[in-house]
Design a protein around this motif. Structure first.
Motif, PDB file in Angstrom:
ATOM      1  N   ALA A 157      18.704  -7.207 -15.276  1.00 60.47           N
ATOM      2  CA  ALA A 157      20.137  -6.964 -15.073  1.00 60.47           C
ATOM      3  C   ALA A 157      20.952  -7.457 -15.928  1.00 60.47           C
ATOM      4  CB  ALA A 157      20.633  -7.400 -13.820  1.00 60.47           C
ATOM      5  N   TYR A 158      20.912  -8.863 -16.499  1.00 60.90           N
ATOM      6  CA  TYR A 158      21.608  -9.259 -17.843  1.00 60.90           C
ATOM      7  C   TYR A 158      21.565  -8.401 -19.056  1.00 60.90           C
ATOM      8  CZ  TYR A 158      23.565 -12.423 -21.106  1.00 60.90           C
ATOM      9  OH  TYR A 158      24.599 -12.999 -22.041  1.00 60.90           O
ATOM     10  N   VAL A 159      20.177  -8.007 -19.258  1.00 57.13           N
ATOM     11  CA  VAL A 159      19.985  -7.289 -20.536  1.00 57.13           C
ATOM     12  C   VAL A 159      20.643  -5.882 -20.295  1.00 57.13           C
ATOM     13  CG1 VAL A 159      18.052  -6.222 -22.097  1.00 57.13           C
ATOM     14  CG2 VAL A 159      17.833  -8.642 -20.867  1.00 57.13           C
ATOM     15  N   ASP A 160      20.415  -5.372 -19.274  1.00 58.36           N
ATOM     16  CA  ASP A 160      21.014  -3.874 -18.949  1.00 58.36           C
ATOM     17  C   ASP A 160      22.578  -4.097 -19.255  1.00 58.36           C
ATOM     18  OD1 ASP A 160      18.635  -2.738 -18.625  1.00 58.36           O
ATOM     19  OD2 ASP A 160      18.680  -3.137 -16.449  1.00 58.36           O
ATOM     20  N   THR A 161      23.194  -5.224 -18.601  1.00 62.96           N
ATOM     21  CA  THR A 161      24.512  -5.278 -18.825  1.00 62.96           C
ATOM     22  C   THR A 161      24.850  -5.587 -20.161  1.00 62.96           C
ATOM     23  OG1 THR A 161      24.734  -6.540 -16.691  1.00 62.96           O
ATOM     24  CG2 THR A 161      26.674  -6.787 -17.960  1.00 62.96           C
ATOM     25  N   LEU A 162      24.192  -6.201 -20.983  1.00 62.86           N
ATOM     26  CA  LEU A 162      24.463  -6.344 -22.524  1.00 62.86           C
ATOM     27  C   LEU A 162      24.302  -4.922 -23.259  1.00 62.86           C
ATOM     28  CD1 LEU A 162      22.517  -9.756 -23.610  1.00 62.86           C
ATOM     29  CD2 LEU A 162      25.155  -9.266 -23.475  1.00 62.86           C
ATOM     30  N   ARG A 163      23.377  -4.192 -22.676  1.00 70.43           N
ATOM     31  CA  ARG A 163      23.231  -2.910 -23.472  1.00 70.43           C
ATOM     32  C   ARG A 163      24.316  -2.013 -23.043  1.00 70.43           C
ATOM     33  NH1 ARG A 163      16.976  -3.140 -22.436  1.00 70.43           N
ATOM     34  NH2 ARG A 163      16.225  -3.795 -24.619  1.00 70.43           N
TER      35      ARG A 163
ATOM     36  N   PHE B 110      23.375  -2.619 -28.908  1.00 70.45           N
ATOM     37  CA  PHE B 110      22.170  -3.206 -27.995  1.00 70.45           C
ATOM     38  C   PHE B 110      21.268  -2.125 -27.425  1.00 70.45           C
ATOM     39  CE2 PHE B 110      24.323  -7.514 -27.478  1.00 70.45           C
ATOM     40  CZ  PHE B 110      24.239  -8.129 -28.964  1.00 70.45           C
ATOM     41  N   ARG B 111      21.690  -1.147 -27.076  1.00 66.36           N
ATOM     42  CA  ARG B 111      20.949   0.036 -26.529  1.00 66.36           C
ATOM     43  C   ARG B 111      19.773   0.339 -27.179  1.00 66.36           C
ATOM     44  NH1 ARG B 111      26.417   3.388 -25.458  1.00 66.36           N
ATOM     45  NH2 ARG B 111      27.142   2.290 -23.830  1.00 66.36           N
ATOM     46  N   VAL B 112      19.577   0.189 -28.483  1.00 63.92           N
ATOM     47  CA  VAL B 112      18.323   0.674 -29.152  1.00 63.92           C
ATOM     48  C   VAL B 112      17.461  -0.610 -29.476  1.00 63.92           C
ATOM     49  CG1 VAL B 112      19.274   2.970 -29.843  1.00 63.92           C
ATOM     50  CG2 VAL B 112      19.604   0.890 -31.314  1.00 63.92           C
TER      51      VAL B 112
ATOM     52  N   THR C  68      15.409  -4.190 -28.920  1.00 69.13           N
ATOM     53  CA  THR C  68      14.388  -4.806 -27.788  1.00 69.13           C
ATOM     54  C   THR C  68      14.899  -6.125 -27.684  1.00 69.13           C
ATOM     55  OG1 THR C  68      13.015  -6.050 -29.723  1.00 69.13           O
ATOM     56  CG2 THR C  68      12.442  -3.817 -29.216  1.00 69.13           C
ATOM     57  N   LYS C  69      14.538  -6.914 -26.697  1.00 70.16           N
ATOM     58  CA  LYS C  69      14.984  -7.966 -26.115  1.00 70.16           C
ATOM     59  C   LYS C  69      14.945  -9.085 -27.180  1.00 70.16           C
ATOM     60  CE  LYS C  69      14.053  -8.503 -21.291  1.00 70.16           C
ATOM     61  NZ  LYS C  69      13.305  -9.366 -20.339  1.00 70.16           N
ATOM     62  N   GLU C  70      14.090  -9.076 -28.121  1.00 72.24           N
ATOM     63  CA  GLU C  70      13.766 -10.116 -29.216  1.00 72.24           C
ATOM     64  C   GLU C  70      14.944  -9.808 -30.535  1.00 72.24           C
ATOM     65  OE1 GLU C  70      11.247  -8.171 -28.005  1.00 72.24           O
ATOM     66  OE2 GLU C  70      10.488  -9.918 -27.029  1.00 72.24           O
ATOM     67  N   GLU C  71      14.895  -8.560 -30.531  1.00 73.58           N
ATOM     68  CA  GLU C  71      16.202  -8.246 -31.595  1.00 73.58           C
ATOM     69  C   GLU C  71      17.579  -8.772 -31.024  1.00 73.58           C
ATOM     70  OE1 GLU C  71      14.104  -4.426 -33.756  1.00 73.58           O
ATOM     71  OE2 GLU C  71      15.177  -4.096 -32.006  1.00 73.58           O
ATOM     72  N   ILE C  72      17.863  -8.396 -29.597  1.00 69.03           N
ATOM     73  CA  ILE C  72      19.294  -8.755 -29.236  1.00 69.03           C
ATOM     74  C   ILE C  72      19.317 -10.229 -29.313  1.00 69.03           C
ATOM     75  CG2 ILE C  72      20.408  -8.842 -26.919  1.00 69.03           C
ATOM     76  CD1 ILE C  72      19.129  -6.189 -26.073  1.00 69.03           C
ATOM     77  N   VAL C  73      18.281 -11.135 -29.055  1.00 73.56           N
ATOM     78  CA  VAL C  73      18.542 -12.439 -29.036  1.00 73.56           C
ATOM     79  C   VAL C  73      18.455 -13.081 -30.502  1.00 73.56           C
ATOM     80  CG1 VAL C  73      17.014 -14.567 -28.621  1.00 73.56           C
ATOM     81  CG2 VAL C  73      16.953 -12.878 -27.147  1.00 73.56           C
ATOM     82  N   ARG C  74      17.868 -12.347 -31.529  1.00 73.48           N
ATOM     83  CA  ARG C  74      18.024 -12.647 -32.702  1.00 73.48           C
ATOM     84  C   ARG C  74      19.551 -12.379 -33.259  1.00 73.48           C
ATOM     85  NH1 ARG C  74      14.633  -9.291 -35.475  1.00 73.48           N
ATOM     86  NH2 ARG C  74      12.992  -9.951 -33.836  1.00 73.48           N
ATOM     87  N   ASP C  75      20.065 -11.173 -32.623  1.00 68.43           N
ATOM     88  CA  ASP C  75      21.481 -10.978 -33.025  1.00 68.43           C
ATOM     89  C   ASP C  75      22.497 -11.940 -32.468  1.00 68.43           C
ATOM     90  OD1 ASP C  75      23.169  -9.110 -34.435  1.00 68.43           O
ATOM     91  OD2 ASP C  75      23.840  -8.411 -32.364  1.00 68.43           O
ATOM     92  N   ILE C  76      22.335 -12.069 -31.346  1.00 72.78           N
ATOM     93  CA  ILE C  76      23.050 -13.230 -30.615  1.00 72.78           C
ATOM     94  C   ILE C  76      23.128 -14.629 -31.319  1.00 72.78           C
ATOM     95  CG2 ILE C  76      23.170 -14.608 -28.430  1.00 72.78           C
ATOM     96  CD1 ILE C  76      22.732 -12.052 -26.973  1.00 72.78           C
ATOM     97  N   LYS C  77      21.860 -14.859 -31.629  1.00 71.16           N
ATOM     98  CA  LYS C  77      21.810 -16.146 -32.315  1.00 71.16           C
ATOM     99  C   LYS C  77      22.459 -16.232 -33.775  1.00 71.16           C
ATOM    100  CE  LYS C  77      18.349 -19.890 -33.847  1.00 71.16           C
ATOM    101  NZ  LYS C  77      16.956 -20.172 -33.820  1.00 71.16           N
TER     102      LYS C  77
END
Length: 191
Positions: A118-124, A130-132, A134-143
């Motif tokens: 649900a958190y990942v969907d909210t971020l997207r 973030f819509r396109v 993956t989780k790993e890419e989102i984490v890398r971007d946030i980091k």
């Protein structure tokens, strides 16, 4: 050398020395509030004593409020610049683990929240990038965003800005306090 500048150098040097003593004895290393309050106190002391001795040198009943603010900032501005530059080198070279620990703490929170779909969907939903991803890419971007937000350069810019605003505020308030309360007798005959 002007008295205001002497107090700026004295209190900024005292704060830098105190910060290094805290590091040596490993005191307040995870706390930014107490050293920050000491920093504010030293800024206030530098401005108040610098303004007082500038007024003593030129005469207590002379000058305009703007000249008093200028004299107060003669102590405040060098203090702010010296302390901000020191903070840059302190967090970049002397104690980089402070920033690394903050990034690690925030990323641990993000890793925990990323477990929830649900958190990942909210971020997207809230961030089109973030819509396109993956989780790993989102984490890398946030980091990378977190690392740039907590870098020594960012800290330098915000400490310079924040301390300068505080120095101006202290200069205005201390001018009013000196003119209307502490040194009222010297100014009542001239105004």
């Amino acid at each position: 050398m002007r008295p205001a500048l002497k107090f700026a150098l004295l209190f900024s040097g005292a704060w830098m020395l105190l910060k290094l003593i805290f590091l040596y004895f490993n005191i307040f290393q995870d706390d930014v509030v107490k050293p920050g309050l000491i920093n504010n106190l030293f800024l206030l002391l530098a401005i108040s004593l610098g303004l007082y001795y500038e007024k003593k040198k030129e005469g207590f009943g002379t000058g305009t409020p703007l000249s008093d603010i200028k004299n107060a900032l003669t102590a405040g501005a060098p203090y702010v610049l010296i302390v901000s530059v020191f903070m840059f080198f302190y967090y970049d070279d002397i104690n980089p683990s402070f920033i690394e620990n903050r990034v690690t703490e925030r990323m641990d929170i993000i890793y925990g929240e990323m477990e929830s779909e649900a958190y990942v969907d909210t971020l997207r939903v809230h961030n089109p990038e973030f819509r396109v991803m993956t989780k790993e890419e989102i984490v890398r971007d946030i980091k990378s965003d977190t690392e740039s937000a907590l870098s020594a350069k960012t800290l330098f810019v915000f400490s310079l800005l924040g301390l300068m605003v505080m120095a101006l505020t202290y200069a205005i308030f201390l001018t009013v306090i000196y003119r209307k309360i502490l040194l009222k007798d010297f100014y009542s005959s001239t105004e």
